[in-house]
Design an enzyme around this catalytic site. Structure first.
Site, short mmCIF file in Angstrom:
data_model
loop_
_atom_site.label_atom_id
_atom_site.label_comp_id
_atom_site.label_asym_id
_atom_site.label_seq_id
_atom_site.Cartn_x
_atom_site.Cartn_y
_atom_site.Cartn_z
N CYS A 119 0.74 -1.37 -0.05
CA CYS A 119 0.06 -0.07 -0.11
C CYS A 119 0.97 1.16 -0.02
CB CYS A 119 -0.95 -0.03 1.31
SG CYS A 119 -0.07 -0.01 2.69
N ARG A 132 -2.24 -0.72 5.48
CA ARG A 132 -3.51 -1.31 4.82
C ARG A 132 -2.92 -2.56 3.96
NH1 ARG A 132 -4.82 3.89 1.12
NH2 ARG A 132 -2.58 4.27 1.36
#
Lengths: 99, 277
Positions: free
Chosen positions: B233, B238
């Site tokens: 990410c 994430r």
């Protein structure tokens, strides 16, 4: 830094030419709603970001040109509001959560 | 490995708050969240200052991880239940780091802080005192961690899953939209990467989609089960969320988190970048 910044301690609003600011307030019963979750969805409905409103119900996003949807979440409630953003400008929105 | 081994729901959590051998840990980047109220008995981990080396921007090493968990009063035998804000991004990162250093019994609280708050469940301000332990981390398990050279070498051959939002993937914006957009790095994505945003794996309240929905999601987006996988990410949190989905919930093998992610890749000189805008 990647997580949502504390909306109570944001720097003063400065809008650079490189980004569009989408900001505003979540209200319930005419009063600002603190601690609500606000999601910013892109033109295809895709999630882009999420913050939690400040003590004064305030939220702020930094985005690009185009159509966006604000979604406010409070216990048992979910409300959408459409906004159009333009780089170099700040667009303001008030999202009303039903009383 | 099944969902029940790695994920607990809020009802389970409430029923196990004071259970000996179970430690709730709140992981946030914004540590003021914990001060404002946390799950009863939960200790705090500060992602920025405790799980990372702030200047090197690397995960803390094995000895530092041992010292950190010892100081927090967590022992090797404890079941650790992680939760946090931002849809469990940093809790998922911590989960991956606990696995990196060989902690077996670790689980995520489904939905994290947000689901807990939206449910109207109790948060307290009392900070628990836990006696220090002698935690012993294991050597880092590099089968779940990717570095930049492997990412470059994997272009066109492995599943490179970019879990950022579509606008970050295309290069329209350089950071998540709750952050100012001025960054030194280039915008775009690793060539051949497929864009499956982390958020597609979660509902609005932050809970994970069902196994069936998750399997369908990755299948539809061109995920090739016959290939090894690297998720990335911007700073690796994430993608930890997606690593959790692929490796822990769906049980896929050979899945790595590239925690250097776009903050590193997008700043490298001489690597290929694809930009769609």
């Amino acid at each position: 830094m990647c997580g949502a910044p504390d909306q109570d301690t944001l720097p003063a609003l400065e809008v650079s030419a490189a980004e569009a600011v989408i900001h505003g307030t979540v209200v319930k019963d005419g009063s600002p709603l603190a601690g609500a979750y606000v999601r910013l969805l892109g033109s295809t409905g895709e999630f882009t970001a999420e913050v939690q409103t400040s003590a004064t119900g305030y939220f702020r996003f930094y985005a690009a040109d185009g159509e966006w949807t604000l979604r406010a979440l409070a216990p048992g409630q979910s409300v959408d509001a459409a906004v159009t953003a333009v780089k170099g400008e700040a667009v303001s929105a008030t999202v009303e959560v039903p009383a | 490995m099944s969902r029940a081994d790695v994920l607990v729901d809020a009802d389970w959590a409430e029923a196990h708050l004071n259970e000996p051998g179970t430690v709730f840990v709140e992981v946030d980047e914004d540590v003021s969240a914990y001060d404002g109220g946390h799950i009863a008995g939960a200790v705090r981990l500060d992602w920025t200052q405790e799980l990372q080396q702030p200047e090197a921007r690397d995960v803390i090493d094995r000895d530092a991880f041992s010292a950190l968990l010892s100081k927090k009063g967590i022992s090797n035998d404890d079941t650790v239940v992680l939760y946090g804000g931002n849809n469990n991004w940093f809790a998922a990162y911590a989960y991956w780091q606990f696995k990196l250093y060989g902690h077996d019994k670790v689980k995520l609280l489904d939905g994290g802080r947000k689901k807990w708050e939206l449910d109207g469940r109790e948060l307290v301000k009392d900070v628990p005192e836990r006696p220090a332990t002698q935690y012993q981390a294991k050597d880092a398990d590099l089968s779940i961690r990717a570095f930049r050279d492997e990412v470059v070498a994997s272009i066109g051959s492995k599943n490179l899953v970019d879990v950022r939002s579509p606008d970050e993937f295309s290069g329209k914006i350089k950071a998540p939209a709750h952050l100012p957009q001025e960054q030194s790095q280039r915008a775009g994505h690793v060539p051949s990467a497929i864009n499956i945003p982390w958020s597609k794996a979660a509902a609005d309240d932050g809970t994970f989609r069902s196994d069936e929905e998750l399997a369908a999601l990755y299948g539809e987006q061109g995920f090739d089960d016959s290939r090894p996988t690297i998720a990335y990410c911007r700073i690796g949190e994430r993608s930890s969320h997606t690593w959790f989905v692929l490796h822990e919930l769906l049980g896929k093998t050979d899945v790595k988190n590239y925690d250097g992610s776009w903050a590193e890749y997008g700043s490298l000189v001489g690597v290929p970048i694809q930009k769609d805008v």
